[in-house]
Design an enzyme around this catalytic site. Sequence first.
Site, PDB file in Angstrom:
ATOM      1  N   CYS A 272       0.824  -1.216   0.000  1.00 20.24           N
ATOM      2  CA  CYS A 272       0.000   0.000   0.000  1.00 20.24           C
ATOM      3  C   CYS A 272       0.857   1.264   0.000  1.00 20.24           C
ATOM      4  O   CYS A 272       0.818   2.035  -0.958  1.00 20.24           O
ATOM      5  CB  CYS A 272      -0.923   0.000   1.221  1.00 20.24           C
ATOM      6  SG  CYS A 272      -2.238  -1.229   1.098  1.00 20.24           S
TER       7      CYS A 272
HETATM    8  N1  LIG Z   1      -4.379  -5.678   2.158  1.00 22.73           N
HETATM    9  C1  LIG Z   1      -4.445  -4.487   2.712  1.00 22.73           C
HETATM   10  O1  LIG Z   1      -3.903  -4.259   3.778  1.00 22.73           O
HETATM   11  C2  LIG Z   1      -5.209  -3.364   2.067  1.00 22.73           C
HETATM   12  C3  LIG Z   1      -5.535  -2.263   2.841  1.00 22.73           C
HETATM   13  C4  LIG Z   1      -6.252  -1.238   2.284  1.00 22.73           C
HETATM   14  C5  LIG Z   1      -6.606  -1.317   0.938  1.00 22.73           C
HETATM   15  N2  LIG Z   1      -6.255  -2.399   0.172  1.00 22.73           N
HETATM   16  C6  LIG Z   1      -6.687  -2.433  -1.221  1.00 22.73           C
HETATM   17  O2  LIG Z   1      -7.791  -3.325  -1.352  1.00 22.73           O
HETATM   18  C7  LIG Z   1      -7.740  -4.006  -2.611  1.00 22.73           C
HETATM   19  C8  LIG Z   1      -7.709  -5.508  -2.377  1.00 22.73           C
HETATM   20  O3  LIG Z   1      -6.563  -5.823  -1.617  1.00 22.73           O
HETATM   21  P1  LIG Z   1      -6.276  -7.280  -1.033  1.00 22.73           P
HETATM   22  O4  LIG Z   1      -5.085  -7.144  -0.170  1.00 22.73           O
HETATM   23  O5  LIG Z   1      -7.492  -7.878  -0.470  1.00 22.73           O
HETATM   24  O6  LIG Z   1      -5.896  -8.058  -2.378  1.00 22.73           O
HETATM   25  P2  LIG Z   1      -5.514  -9.594  -2.545  1.00 22.73           P
HETATM   26  O7  LIG Z   1      -4.577  -9.667  -3.676  1.00 22.73           O
HETATM   27  O8  LIG Z   1      -5.158 -10.191  -1.218  1.00 22.73           O
HETATM   28  O9  LIG Z   1      -6.899 -10.292  -2.951  1.00 22.73           O
HETATM   29  C9  LIG Z   1      -7.633  -9.942  -4.055  1.00 22.73           C
HETATM   30  C10 LIG Z   1      -8.508 -11.121  -4.477  1.00 22.73           C
HETATM   31  O10 LIG Z   1      -9.288 -10.702  -5.592  1.00 22.73           O
HETATM   32  C11 LIG Z   1      -9.401 -11.810  -6.468  1.00 22.73           C
HETATM   33  N3  LIG Z   1      -9.790 -11.345  -7.792  1.00 22.73           N
HETATM   34  C12 LIG Z   1      -9.041 -10.742  -8.739  1.00 22.73           C
HETATM   35  N4  LIG Z   1      -9.797 -10.455  -9.812  1.00 22.73           N
HETATM   36  C13 LIG Z   1     -11.049 -10.870  -9.541  1.00 22.73           C
HETATM   37  C14 LIG Z   1     -12.267 -10.847 -10.249  1.00 22.73           C
HETATM   38  N5  LIG Z   1     -12.346 -10.305 -11.457  1.00 22.73           N
HETATM   39  N6  LIG Z   1     -13.346 -11.385  -9.664  1.00 22.73           N
HETATM   40  C15 LIG Z   1     -13.273 -11.935  -8.444  1.00 22.73           C
HETATM   41  N7  LIG Z   1     -12.146 -11.987  -7.716  1.00 22.73           N
HETATM   42  C16 LIG Z   1     -11.052 -11.452  -8.258  1.00 22.73           C
HETATM   43  C17 LIG Z   1      -8.054 -12.478  -6.398  1.00 22.73           C
HETATM   44  O11 LIG Z   1      -8.118 -13.821  -6.835  1.00 22.73           O
HETATM   45  C18 LIG Z   1      -7.729 -12.347  -4.901  1.00 22.73           C
HETATM   46  O12 LIG Z   1      -8.178 -13.475  -4.179  1.00 22.73           O
HETATM   47  C19 LIG Z   1      -6.513  -3.461  -3.328  1.00 22.73           C
HETATM   48  O13 LIG Z   1      -6.900  -2.370  -4.101  1.00 22.73           O
HETATM   49  C20 LIG Z   1      -5.640  -2.973  -2.195  1.00 22.73           C
HETATM   50  O14 LIG Z   1      -4.763  -1.952  -2.605  1.00 22.73           O
HETATM   51  C21 LIG Z   1      -5.578  -3.432   0.724  1.00 22.73           C
END
Ligand SMILES: NC(=O)c1ccc[n+]([C@@H]2O[C@H](COP(=O)([O-])OP(=O)(O)OC[C@H]3O[C@@H](n4cnc5c(N)ncnc54)[C@H](O)[C@@H]3O)[C@@H](O)[C@H]2O)c1
Length: 434
Positions: A272
């Site tokens: 992030c």
């Molecule tokens: N992890 C964190 O701490 C955090 C904190 C704040 C914001 N974010 C933001 O939140 C968002 C998600 O982050 P995350 O850490 O959960 O990501 P991640 O990579 O852990 O998980 C994302 C999931 O989405 C799935 N995916 C991808 N394309 C898809 C689709 N078309 N349909 C259904 N599923 C699909 C993937 O298979 C994966 O399981 C990102 O934009 C990230 O920047 C993350």
Amino acid sequence: MKTQQLQRRITRREAVIGVVGQGYVGLSLAASAAVEGMTVRAVDVDTDRIQQLAAGSNVVPGVDDALFANAVEAGRLFFGTDAAALADCDVVVICVPTPVVEHRPDLRFIEDAGRAVAGHLRRDSLVVLESTTYPGTTEQVLRPLLEAHGLRAGRDFLLAYSPERIDPGNVKYGLRNTPRVVGGIDEPSSQTAGMFYDQLVDEVEVLSSCRAAEMAKLLENTFRMVNIALVNELATLCSEQQIDVWEVIRAAATKPFGFMPFYPGPGVGGHCIPLDPTYLAWQSRRDTGRPFRLVETAQDINAHMPTYVTSRVIEALSDHGKAVKGANILALGVTYKPDVGDLRESAAIEVLARLVSKGAKVTFHDPFVTEIREHGLSLRGSSLSRTSLAAADIVLLLTPHSTYDVDMVAEHAKLLFDARNATNGSRRPTVVTL
Ligand SMILES: NC(=O)c1ccc[n+]([C@@H]2O[C@H](COP(=O)([O-])OP(=O)(O)OC[C@H]3O[C@@H](n4cnc5c(N)ncnc54)[C@H](O)[C@@H]3O)[C@@H](O)[C@H]2O)c1
């Protein structure tokens, strides 16, 4: 549009919730909604992940085991790979990745998810985007995709943006007690999205637009990245001037107003803080033709830190009569921050790769990591003991996990380079602090 009916279903927790993307963000949300009494359709394109989750196994690092177990126990959380499951959802939340590829936002996953949701979008429902992105994404990228089958946002369905602000590994602030920011394409969208998050979060701040909510998220993470760059640069200056930067920060932090402490380190990691400001920098150049100068300078400073830390380690070895070539180096903690098992963008890895390229023999210990296979490294984790500490020419404390007994480390290491001031101003001659 039957907005009041939807709002009633939300506040009575009768609404069916679809969560697209079952990563850290999506699964945390899906499980929380199920625990709060809502029926949840949790969708992901990753078949293995969905099979394991459906079998009751919490395979997503960072998601609270107790929360997941409670959600499964509640019997209202349904996993699947087919977006058709979204057809009966009142609220659909999109939580897919938004990586940065070659300094540009990659919105592929939002686009794919948008197309999948559009195929099953219900009239009178609410769609919320949670993925981190640049201002305008919800309205200019997601909205047209959702409208592809004839429904119109604002007329037939509601649309909002609400950034996830969760801080992995933070035991004090989780989904419930971290206030939510929400902004919709219009008043009913903002209000209804606010009502949805009211069911899950103690405090919700409703903004006037999606763009403001998108920008608020980027401000938060850019603020952090820029301030870390400030203390990183200060650390290099303080070292040259033989001033203890940690003492300086401690002193400045006694001011009860107008100052917030940030601390130097080997770099900025995780997926992030190093990446989100890139959205801002990229958008500024794209839309105004101007660089976002502060962001780009701060990124430059932080990117230089692994090189700087490497040079300080080499200097510490040399001051103790040892060349880096052939030196035995034991690194403690390689994840991007303490008490999480995440190696993404971890500056510690770059430090190790640089030391290996200088001919050092590097081993590492990390309670969360068994091996490192990136940056050209192929290292297996080793044990941490008095013997392994004493055997190393230098021990690097790069990520001070709370399980580390820092006094024991400082006592048994021949030489310790403490990149995080975990030894807290140690006066031992064998301890060198960043
Ligand atoms: N992890 C964190 O701490 C955090 C904190 C704040 C914001 N974010 C933001 O939140 C968002 C998600 O982050 P995350 O850490 O959960 O990501 P991640 O990579 O852990 O998980 C994302 C999931 O989405 C799935 N995916 C991808 N394309 C898809 C689709 N078309 N349909 C259904 N599923 C699909 C993937 O298979 C994966 O399981 C990102 O934009 C990230 O920047 C993350």
